[in-house]
Scaffold this motif. Sequence first.
Motif, PDB file in Angstrom:
ATOM      1  N   UNK A 143       0.849  -1.179   0.000  1.00 11.66           N
ATOM      2  CA  UNK A 143       0.000   0.000   0.000  1.00 11.66           C
ATOM      3  C   UNK A 143       0.892   1.239   0.000  1.00 11.66           C
ATOM      4  N   UNK A 144       0.593   2.174  -0.882  1.00  9.29           N
ATOM      5  CA  UNK A 144       1.388   3.402  -0.967  1.00  9.29           C
ATOM      6  C   UNK A 144       1.258   4.212   0.317  1.00  9.29           C
ATOM      7  N   UNK A 145       2.334   4.876   0.674  1.00  5.61           N
ATOM      8  CA  UNK A 145       2.334   5.727   1.862  1.00  5.61           C
ATOM      9  C   UNK A 145       1.938   7.152   1.498  1.00  5.61           C
ATOM     10  N   UNK A 146       1.548   7.924   2.518  1.00  8.45           N
ATOM     11  CA  UNK A 146       1.254   9.338   2.278  1.00  8.45           C
ATOM     12  C   UNK A 146       2.310  10.199   2.985  1.00  8.45           C
ATOM     13  N   UNK A 147       2.326  11.490   2.645  1.00  6.41           N
ATOM     14  CA  UNK A 147       3.348  12.397   3.171  1.00  6.41           C
ATOM     15  C   UNK A 147       3.323  12.483   4.693  1.00  6.41           C
ATOM     16  N   UNK A 148       2.156  12.471   5.276  1.00  6.52           N
ATOM     17  CA  UNK A 148       2.036  12.610   6.730  1.00  6.52           C
ATOM     18  C   UNK A 148       2.735  11.457   7.446  1.00  6.52           C
ATOM     19  N   UNK A 149       2.533  10.254   6.943  1.00 10.29           N
ATOM     20  CA  UNK A 149       3.143   9.080   7.574  1.00 10.29           C
ATOM     21  C   UNK A 149       4.672   9.099   7.436  1.00 10.29           C
ATOM     22  N   UNK A 150       5.157   9.450   6.256  1.00  7.35           N
ATOM     23  CA  UNK A 150       6.602   9.516   6.029  1.00  7.35           C
ATOM     24  C   UNK A 150       7.220  10.620   6.891  1.00  7.35           C
ATOM     25  N   UNK A 151       6.540  11.752   6.974  1.00  2.00           N
ATOM     26  CA  UNK A 151       7.032  12.860   7.789  1.00  2.00           C
ATOM     27  C   UNK A 151       7.147  12.441   9.257  1.00  2.00           C
ATOM     28  N   UNK A 152       6.137  11.727   9.771  1.00  2.00           N
ATOM     29  CA  UNK A 152       6.163  11.247  11.154  1.00  2.00           C
ATOM     30  C   UNK A 152       7.317  10.270  11.364  1.00  2.00           C
ATOM     31  N   UNK A 153       7.537   9.377  10.385  1.00  2.00           N
ATOM     32  CA  UNK A 153       8.636   8.411  10.496  1.00  2.00           C
ATOM     33  C   UNK A 153       9.982   9.123  10.525  1.00  2.00           C
ATOM     34  N   UNK A 154      10.144  10.143   9.709  1.00  2.00           N
ATOM     35  CA  UNK A 154      11.404  10.899   9.680  1.00  2.00           C
ATOM     36  C   UNK A 154      11.628  11.585  11.020  1.00  2.00           C
ATOM     37  N   UNK A 155      10.597  12.232  11.553  1.00  2.00           N
ATOM     38  CA  UNK A 155      10.748  12.983  12.798  1.00  2.00           C
ATOM     39  C   UNK A 155      10.967  12.070  14.004  1.00  2.00           C
ATOM     40  N   UNK A 156      10.464  10.824  13.945  1.00  6.36           N
ATOM     41  CA  UNK A 156      10.651   9.886  15.052  1.00  6.36           C
ATOM     42  C   UNK A 156      11.987   9.152  14.966  1.00  6.36           C
ATOM     43  N   UNK A 157      12.653   9.231  13.824  1.00  9.54           N
ATOM     44  CA  UNK A 157      13.916   8.501  13.667  1.00  9.54           C
ATOM     45  C   UNK A 157      15.004   9.137  14.516  1.00  9.54           C
ATOM     46  N   UNK A 158      15.998   8.319  14.869  1.00 14.11           N
ATOM     47  CA  UNK A 158      17.117   8.811  15.676  1.00 14.11           C
ATOM     48  C   UNK A 158      17.996   9.718  14.818  1.00 14.11           C
ATOM     49  N   UNK A 159      18.604  10.727  15.415  1.00 14.63           N
ATOM     50  CA  UNK A 159      19.423  11.665  14.637  1.00 14.63           C
ATOM     51  C   UNK A 159      20.836  11.145  14.349  1.00 14.63           C
ATOM     52  N   UNK A 160      21.091   9.862  14.628  1.00 16.51           N
ATOM     53  CA  UNK A 160      22.427   9.321  14.380  1.00 16.51           C
ATOM     54  C   UNK A 160      22.648   9.100  12.888  1.00 16.51           C
ATOM     55  N   UNK A 161      23.886   9.246  12.473  1.00 16.94           N
ATOM     56  CA  UNK A 161      24.245   9.100  11.062  1.00 16.94           C
ATOM     57  C   UNK A 161      25.436   8.163  10.955  1.00 16.94           C
ATOM     58  N   UNK A 162      25.377   7.225  10.003  1.00 17.64           N
ATOM     59  CA  UNK A 162      26.492   6.318   9.750  1.00 17.64           C
ATOM     60  C   UNK A 162      27.244   6.755   8.513  1.00 17.64           C
ATOM     61  N   UNK A 163      28.395   6.112   8.277  1.00 20.84           N
ATOM     62  CA  UNK A 163      29.188   6.526   7.116  1.00 20.84           C
ATOM     63  C   UNK A 163      28.574   6.066   5.795  1.00 20.84           C
ATOM     64  N   UNK A 164      27.560   5.209   5.829  1.00 22.48           N
ATOM     65  CA  UNK A 164      26.869   4.806   4.598  1.00 22.48           C
ATOM     66  C   UNK A 164      25.744   5.774   4.234  1.00 22.48           C
TER      67      UNK A 164
END
Length: 191
Positions: free
Chosen positions: A122-143
């Motif tokens: 099922x295709x996602x909508x902008x609201x769901x993707x935005x929430x996932x981005x904001x809930x993600x940890x701010x850590x960054x890897x070298x990849x």
Amino acid sequence: MLKTATRNAEKRWQKHKTDTNFIKFRNLRNNYKRHLEMNKTSYVHDKIMSCSNNSRALYQTVARLTGSMKSNPLPESTSDARLADDFAHYFYNKIDKIRLDLEQYALFDPPHRNVTKVKSFTALDEERVSKMIMKSKPTTGHLDPIPSSLIKLHCDIFTPIILSIINASFSSCKFHTSWKKCCSQTIVEKD
């Protein structure tokens, strides 16, 4: 100077045991003791303040002052290279021993299971993707091509781009090979 005066007053009191000599000695001794305590306190305070921006130096200073310096946990060795070689041989031998011990067991053959394949998502909508981005940890890897903190900071710009990539992957039922890479890092825990 205060130490000398205290020692002289003590000698005078021991030579002539009068109340006046004792009181004079006791007062000088107490003043000398207070003076030493103030100097010690000032010294420790200055030492700690000198490394207030460096936590490693602070811990080392506190350990030195409290007398709790840890000894080197590494075994004695003639050189660093020799020690590294000894560790390598130890772990190679340990792995070989584990492999030999595992040979006595039969290979595990997992039971076959009938799993239904997913043919579409099922295709996602902008609201769901935005929430996932904001809930993600701010850590960054070298990849990571872009730092996570930057994506979170400009979520309104990146959300439509990430949404179209995800939905394109869902509609084609393909997951790009470069997304399948990961970087795992072993962290040794101290006892």
